[in-house]
Design a protein around this motif. Structure first.
Motif, PDB file in Angstrom:
ATOM      1  N   CYS A  82      29.958  34.007  44.016  1.00  0.00           N
ATOM      2  CA  CYS A  82      29.691  32.724  43.366  1.00  0.00           C
ATOM      3  C   CYS A  82      29.979  32.862  41.876  1.00  0.00           C
ATOM      4  O   CYS A  82      29.685  33.897  41.278  1.00  0.00           O
ATOM      5  CB  CYS A  82      28.225  32.339  43.570  1.00  0.00           C
ATOM      6  SG  CYS A  82      27.813  30.781  42.785  1.00  0.00           S
ATOM      7  N   TYR A 129      26.597  30.891  38.163  1.00  0.00           N
ATOM      8  CA  TYR A 129      25.589  31.415  37.228  1.00  0.00           C
ATOM      9  C   TYR A 129      24.497  30.401  36.900  1.00  0.00           C
ATOM     10  O   TYR A 129      24.226  30.131  35.727  1.00  0.00           O
ATOM     11  CB  TYR A 129      26.251  31.936  35.934  1.00  0.00           C
ATOM     12  CG  TYR A 129      27.038  33.194  36.175  1.00  0.00           C
ATOM     13  CD1 TYR A 129      26.406  34.434  36.154  1.00  0.00           C
ATOM     14  CD2 TYR A 129      28.391  33.145  36.488  1.00  0.00           C
ATOM     15  CE1 TYR A 129      27.108  35.601  36.417  1.00  0.00           C
ATOM     16  CE2 TYR A 129      29.105  34.302  36.760  1.00  0.00           C
ATOM     17  CZ  TYR A 129      28.458  35.528  36.718  1.00  0.00           C
ATOM     18  OH  TYR A 129      29.152  36.665  36.985  1.00  0.00           O
ATOM     19  N   PRO A 136      25.303  35.662  41.771  1.00  0.00           N
ATOM     20  CA  PRO A 136      26.589  36.057  41.194  1.00  0.00           C
ATOM     21  C   PRO A 136      26.612  37.522  40.749  1.00  0.00           C
ATOM     22  O   PRO A 136      27.662  38.157  40.756  1.00  0.00           O
ATOM     23  CB  PRO A 136      26.737  35.129  39.981  1.00  0.00           C
ATOM     24  CG  PRO A 136      25.871  33.964  40.292  1.00  0.00           C
ATOM     25  CD  PRO A 136      24.714  34.517  41.063  1.00  0.00           C
TER      26      PRO A 136
HETATM   27 FE1  SF4 Z   1      23.905  28.922  44.380  1.00  0.00          FE
HETATM   28 FE2  SF4 Z   1      23.003  30.936  42.906  1.00  0.00          FE
HETATM   29 FE3  SF4 Z   1      25.619  30.315  42.878  1.00  0.00          FE
HETATM   30 FE4  SF4 Z   1      23.814  28.714  41.706  1.00  0.00          FE
HETATM   31  S1  SF4 Z   1      24.368  30.797  41.107  1.00  0.00           S
HETATM   32  S2  SF4 Z   1      25.497  28.078  43.032  1.00  0.00           S
HETATM   33  S3  SF4 Z   1      22.069  28.932  43.141  1.00  0.00           S
HETATM   34  S4  SF4 Z   1      24.436  31.083  44.603  1.00  0.00           S
END
Ligand code: SF4
Ligand code: SAH
Length: 451
Positions: A167, A170, A177
């Motif tokens: 991801c 953040y 992430p």
């Molecule tokens: Fe989802 Fe965490 Fe990525 Fe935000 S940082 S989109 S909560 S996984």
């Protein structure tokens, strides 16, 4: 090593796997179980019986991490009694803690990271040959194919399919992430191959997994968007249903909403985590949308896909959350009328931006707000469920209902559980169920007709 010699290696041995956390972890554990099965291992529920004990771990909230540490420490006496027992810890805690885990618990034999799922059998073999402890936490690794998991799926009709890893968002509270790395989408051809192969083995429903499926493909050449991916998968013959999770509100597009309306296999359920109803808090969370924008997106979604079921995640007690911010969350929940919500207490995670934010909210206040919102949402969820009484629902029959004889259970397209009269020949098929009433979160159907 050949497939056959692998089968001999594990013959007669058994593995016990405990999974903490999200669907991505459930999916990875399914793959690990599939790999062990291929090597001749049996899976066992009895921890005393196991030759290999594995934990697939989560560090999104402190609670899951503490449960892991307590479960691992309880294994020490067993390891002393059974020195050949192999104990392994994988997943997000492994990725983050690395050798600190074996420093703290020297009886752990192997630590494997989130990118090492496909390597787990060879790691166990190395431990068997005397090498220990092994810390294998690569920054990158080959993404294991979701097909591997199918062999160990309990109900062979549903499979998780990971479409992307990592991801880039953040969000200020979130550790994902840092432990799962940047977003990497799987090429559409690979996903299509996976899903086709699953369908050829009898899987009729897939759930596509990613931390933010709406930004699928943005890191690939070729510009395949998530809605295009859905279109491609909608054509897989034998497949009846496609689900996906999780969607990020900032990236959800009208194109995706229209795809949900137009593609017959894509189910009418969207999990769209809002996290807070206060735009001030959303900004501090680095979510990149306001509460109004969120509400407008849900309105648009419901206009395009009438009757769609919408669920969410909410965090209570983020640093700086005032009574007024909480009231805004409560009011958003009232306005949106979610079909369901996971409501979490904020958990400060090491290394995240919010770890050092001012305005820590008192535990007692968090507990009070959490309870109030849980109860409020529960009343909404029940009301929305009860509104389905009297309707006919398309249900995918999944298994026998263990609490009611002569009945099966399954899920509606909106992901609600239904129980209805039926027999084994219907499992894996969609049926039309007339809903008579609601009992304990289950839609109770009167009759079921083949579709
Ligand atoms: Fe989802 Fe965490 Fe990525 Fe935000 S940082 S989109 S909560 S996984
Ligand atoms: N990628 C998904 C969800 C990942 S984690 C998304 O963005 O929606 C699943 C949920 O755990 C999140 O939606 C959030 O509500 C919750 N969560 C994540 N970090 C948390 C933390 N530090 N404290 C409490 N809840 C958290």
């Amino acid at each position: 090593m050949s497939h056959l010699s692998r089968q001999r290696d594990g013959a007669g041995k058994s593995v016990h796997i405990t999974t903490f956390g999200c669907q991505m972890n459930q999916h990875d554990s399914g793959i690990v179980a599939g790999l062990f099965k291929k090597s001749g291992y049996l899976t066992t529920d009895d921890i005393e019986d196991a030759d290999v004990i594995l934990f697939n771990t989560c560090c999104v909230r402190a609670h899951a991490e503490q449960r892991l540490y307590s479960r691992v420490s309880q294994l020490k006496p067993l390891k002393i009694r059974k020195p050949h027992l192999i104990i392994g810890v994988g997943g997000c805690v492994a990725q983050r803690e690395k050798a600190a885990l074996t420093d703290r618990f020297p009886f752990i034999d192997v630590v494997f990271g989130t990118n090492a799922v496909a390597d787990v059998i060879s790691l166990v073999e190395r431990v068997e040959q005397g090498e220990r402890p092994i810390i294998h936490v690569p920054e990158e690794g080959s993404a294991p194919s979701s097909e591997l998991a199918a062999t160990s799926d309990r109900l062979r009709i549903h499979a998780w399919v990971s479409v992307m890893r990592g991801c880039d968002n953040y969000c200020s509270y979130c550790v994902v992430p840092y432990v799962r790395g940047p977003q990497r989408s799987k090429p559409p051809d690979e996903i299509l191959g996976n899903v086709r192969s699953l369908a050829s083995k009898g899987v009729v429903e897939v759930t596509l997994l990613g931390q933010n499926v709406n930004s699928y493909g943005q890191d690939l050449d070729g510009g395949v968007s998530f809605s295009r991916l859905l279109e491609i998968l909608n054509d897989v013959s034998g497949l009846l249903r496609v689900r996906f999770t999780t969607s990020h509100p900032k990236d959800i597009s009208k194109e995706l909403m229209e795809a949900m309306r137009d593609l017959p296999k894509v189910c009418e359920h969207l999990h769209l985590p809002v996290q807070s109803g206060s735009s001030r808090i959303l900004e501090r969370m680095n979510r990149a949308y306001t509460a109004d924008e969120y509400v407008r997106k849900v309105d648009m979604l419901r206009e395009i896909v009438p009757g769609i079921s919408v669920t969410t995640d909410i965090i209570i007690g983020f640093p700086g959350e005032s009574d007024d911010d909480f009231e805004q969350t409560r009011s958003l929940v009232e306005r949106v009328q979610f079909d369901g919500a996971y409501i979490f207490k904020y958990s400060s995670r090491p290394g995240t931006a919010a770890e050092h934010f001012e305005g820590k909210v008192d535990e007692m206040i968090i507990a009070k707000r959490h309870k109030a919102l849980l109860e409020f949402q529960k009343s909404i969820s029940i009301r929305r469920l009860e509104a389905l009484a009297g309707s006919d629902q398309c249900v995918l029959a999944e298994e026998y209902d263990t609490t009611r004889e002569g009945r099966l259970t399954g899920r509606t397209r909106g992901h609600r559980v239904a129980s209805f009269p039926g027999d084994g020949s219907q499992i894996g098929k969609e049926v039309s169920v007339h809903i008579a009433r609601v009992s304990r979160w289950t839609l109770v159907g009167k009759g079921a007709e083949a579709l």
